[in-house]
Design an enzyme around this catalytic site. Structure first.
Site, PDB file in Angstrom:
ATOM      1  N   VAL A 140      51.264  35.524  40.828  1.00 56.77           N
ATOM      2  CA  VAL A 140      50.893  36.643  39.932  1.00 56.77           C
ATOM      3  C   VAL A 140      49.849  37.428  40.891  1.00 56.77           C
ATOM      4  CG1 VAL A 140      49.338  36.984  37.974  1.00 56.77           C
ATOM      5  CG2 VAL A 140      51.152  35.055  37.949  1.00 56.77           C
ATOM      6  N   PRO A 141      50.074  38.484  41.294  1.00 56.74           N
ATOM      7  CA  PRO A 141      49.427  39.444  42.357  1.00 56.74           C
ATOM      8  C   PRO A 141      48.137  40.073  42.027  1.00 56.74           C
ATOM      9  CG  PRO A 141      51.079  40.474  41.640  1.00 56.74           C
ATOM     10  CD  PRO A 141      51.123  39.293  40.727  1.00 56.74           C
ATOM     11  N   CYS A 142      47.117  38.949  41.687  1.00 54.84           N
ATOM     12  CA  CYS A 142      45.917  39.738  41.050  1.00 54.84           C
ATOM     13  C   CYS A 142      45.250  40.320  42.204  1.00 54.84           C
ATOM     14  CB  CYS A 142      44.854  38.494  40.449  1.00 54.84           C
ATOM     15  SG  CYS A 142      44.790  36.982  41.633  1.00 54.84           S
ATOM     16  N   HIS A 143      45.609  39.981  43.509  1.00 54.37           N
ATOM     17  CA  HIS A 143      44.808  40.580  44.875  1.00 54.37           C
ATOM     18  C   HIS A 143      45.374  42.087  44.920  1.00 54.37           C
ATOM     19  CE1 HIS A 143      49.099  39.483  46.061  1.00 54.37           C
ATOM     20  NE2 HIS A 143      48.875  40.435  46.911  1.00 54.37           N
TER      21      HIS A 143
END
Length: 176
Positions: A140-143
Site C-alpha cells: 500500500v504505497p504511502c511513500h
C-alpha cells in the site's frame, strides 16, 4: 491448544534494510521496517491497540510468494503486487489505503488530491494520519504521497526511506 487466531511472520532483506512481514490466513497484515527483533514489539503494540487476541509465530516457510514479489520489486522487475491483504484499521483508513493502491508505480500524488478522491476534500490531515497508520507500506504505497508543494513530508519510517523508495521507482531523480 489455542483457539486464538494466528499471525505468522518472517524477515527478508530489501534496499532499505530488513523488513518483517506478517500475515493472517486472509493475507498480509503487517510490513515493518526493521528486523524481527525490533518489529515484533511494534506488531504486538498494534494488535493490542486493535484489541486483537492473535498469536504471533515465526514461520518462514509460508512466505515464499510474498518474499518473491517483494524481492522482484526491489530488483526492479515488479511494479504491481498480486498479494492478498488483511488490512486492519478503521473504515476511513481502509478507504484511504484503497485509494493509495491506485497510485501507479513511479508516480506521486498529494495528500490534498487523495482527500478529494475519497470525497473528503478538507480531510488532508486525516489522510496523513491514515498514511501514518498504514500497516503494509510498500504494497500500500504511502511513500508515493507527497505535499502539495512537492515536499517529502510525513513518512513515519523516515523521509530517507521514502526518498529511497521513490528514487527506486524513478519518481525522484537520484542524487549522486
Amino acid at each position: 491448544m489455542s483457539s486464538r487466531p494466528w499471525i505468522y511472520y518472517t524477515e527478508t532483506e530489501s534496499i532499505v534494510g530488513p523488513l518483517t512481514i506478517a500475515k493472517t490466513e486472509k493475507g498480509i497484515c503487517f510490513i515493518q521496517y526493521g528486523s524481527i527483533k525490533n518489529s515484533c514489539y511494534q506488531m504486538k503494540a498494534r494488535l493490542k491497540k486493535l484489541q486483537s487476541c492473535s498469536e504471533l509465530t515465526q514461520k518462514d516457510e509460508v512466505f515464499d510468494e510474498e518474499v518473491k514479489q517483494l524481492t522482484e520489486y526491489f530488483q526492479g522487475t515488479r511494479q504491481e503486487f498480486e498479494l492478498k491483504l488483511d488490512l486492519m484499521g478503521t473504515s476511513f483508513q481502509k478507504m484511504v489505503w484503497q485509494e493509495l493502491m491506485k497510485i501507479p508505480y513511479g508516480q506521486t500524488e498529494t495528500y490534498k488530491n487523495i482527500a478529494k478522491a475519497i470525497g473528503a476534500p478538507k480531510a488532508v490531515r486525516a489522510i496523513g494520519g491514515a498514511n501514518n497508520q498504514n500497516p503494509v507500506p510498500i504494497i500500500v504505497p504511502c511513500h508515493r504521497v507527497i505535499g502539495s508543494n512537492g515536499a517529502m513530508v510525513g513518512y513515519g519510517s523516515g523521509i530517507d526511506i521514502k526518498e529511497t523508495l521513490l528514487k527506486h521507482e524513478g519518481a525522484l531523480e537520484p542524487t549522486y
